[in-house]
Design a protein around this motif. Structure first.
Motif, short mmCIF file in Angstrom:
data_model
loop_
_atom_site.label_atom_id
_atom_site.label_comp_id
_atom_site.label_asym_id
_atom_site.label_seq_id
_atom_site.Cartn_x
_atom_site.Cartn_y
_atom_site.Cartn_z
N ILE A 1 55.03 14.61 15.25
CA ILE A 1 54.86 13.47 14.34
C ILE A 1 55.58 12.25 14.91
CG2 ILE A 1 55.42 12.57 12.04
CD1 ILE A 1 55.11 15.45 10.99
N ASN A 2 56.76 12.49 15.47
CA ASN A 2 57.56 11.43 16.07
C ASN A 2 56.83 10.80 17.27
OD1 ASN A 2 60.57 11.04 17.89
ND2 ASN A 2 60.04 9.89 16.07
N PHE A 3 56.14 11.64 18.06
CA PHE A 3 55.40 11.15 19.22
C PHE A 3 54.24 10.26 18.82
CE2 PHE A 3 56.97 14.69 22.14
CZ PHE A 3 57.65 13.81 22.96
N MET A 4 53.72 10.46 17.61
CA MET A 4 52.58 9.68 17.15
C MET A 4 53.00 8.31 16.61
SD MET A 4 50.12 12.55 15.40
CE MET A 4 49.08 13.58 16.45
N GLY A 5 54.31 8.07 16.55
CA GLY A 5 54.81 6.76 16.15
C GLY A 5 54.99 5.85 17.36
N THR A 6 55.74 4.80 17.19
CA THR A 6 56.00 3.86 18.28
C THR A 6 57.15 4.37 19.15
OG1 THR A 6 57.56 2.59 16.92
CG2 THR A 6 55.23 1.92 16.86
N PRO A 7 57.17 3.98 20.43
CA PRO A 7 58.27 4.42 21.32
C PRO A 7 59.65 4.03 20.80
CG PRO A 7 56.47 3.47 22.59
CD PRO A 7 56.15 3.20 21.15
N GLU A 8 59.73 2.93 20.06
CA GLU A 8 61.02 2.47 19.55
C GLU A 8 61.61 3.41 18.50
OE1 GLU A 8 58.26 0.58 19.62
OE2 GLU A 8 58.77 -0.59 21.42
N THR A 9 60.75 4.12 17.79
CA THR A 9 61.21 5.02 16.72
C THR A 9 61.38 6.47 17.20
OG1 THR A 9 58.93 5.45 15.99
CG2 THR A 9 60.09 3.60 14.97
#
Length: 227
Positions: free
Chosen positions: A81-89
């Motif tokens: 789920i984290n990978f599907m967000g932006t690199p900054e998050t």
């Protein structure tokens, strides 16, 4: 008293089966619509919910081998789920690994404390459902060995997926994921049916068709690409 509570709460485990079955159904329909094997974000959200519910069920039933796997898989779902967000998050990998290890230790400590009041605690404890209290509760080591191999395969598919996702810095389900899923599914299905553990065999039962179908879609995509 403890066993009575475990029997009464056994049906709660079916909530996890609902999450697990729906994640592959949605992923399958999503892929059919796109004409190729894909993984939507909701797949990982449902995975995480199912992992947490089955971990709670395993803790109540004191099935330590299933509990450990579900905690690890819950963190892998969060990572995707984290990978599907932006690199900054995106979380730093070392922080992610530390949090997962700390959670595992805390969970195992809780399991140990719960087991202190029981006369006998088994790593392969077989839960007793309200509708099969007279079910044969003793299996040979061969069945437990086969079931453990199936569970390890089921667990390794997400670990392999996680490693590949870390290298690619994105979430995806490769062909290895589906082949390992299919093999682990067959072993787990036989094991849990033999145990009479309906909570844990519903997921593998509904997973067979999506696993095979995703492999077919990936093969079709490969042929179309080559031609």
């Amino acid at each position: 008293m403890i066993e009575s509570v475990q029997i009464a709460l056994y049906p709660l485990g079916f909530v996890s089966s609902l999450f697990f079955a729906s994640r592959f159904l949605i992923q399958w329909l999503f892929s059919e619509n796109k004409g190729r094997s894909l993984v939507p974000k909701v797949f990982w959200i449902l995975s995480f919910c199912g992992n947490i519910m089955l971990a709670i069920h395993s803790l109540i039933q004191m099935q330590s081998h299933i509990l450990v796997i579900q905690i690890i898989n819950a963190f892998i779902a969060l990572r995707n789920i984290n990978f599907m967000g932006t690199p900054e998050t995106r979380w730093p990998l070392n922080k992610f690994l530390f949090t997962m290890a700390a959670t595992l230790l805390a969970t195992l400590a809780t399991l140990f404390l719960l087991g202190l009041g029981q006369d006998h605690v088994s790593f392969f404890r077989i839960p007793i459902a309200p509708w099969n209290r007279g079910y044969e509760q003793h299996l040979s080591w061969i069945w437990h060995f086969m079931g453990t191999i199936g569970l390890l395969l089921f667990s390794s598919r997400f670990i392999i997926q996680w490693c590949l996702a870390e290298m690619a810095k994105k979430s995806f389900l490769g062909k290895s994921f589906w082949w390992i899923s299919l093999l682990g599914d067959i072993l787990c299905l036989a094991y849990f049916i033999k145990l009479g553990d309906s909570v844990n065999y519903i997921g593998p039962l509904f997973g067979l068709i999506p696993y095979v179908r995703n492999l077919i879609l990936m093969q079709r995509e490969k042929i179309a690409y080559e031609t």
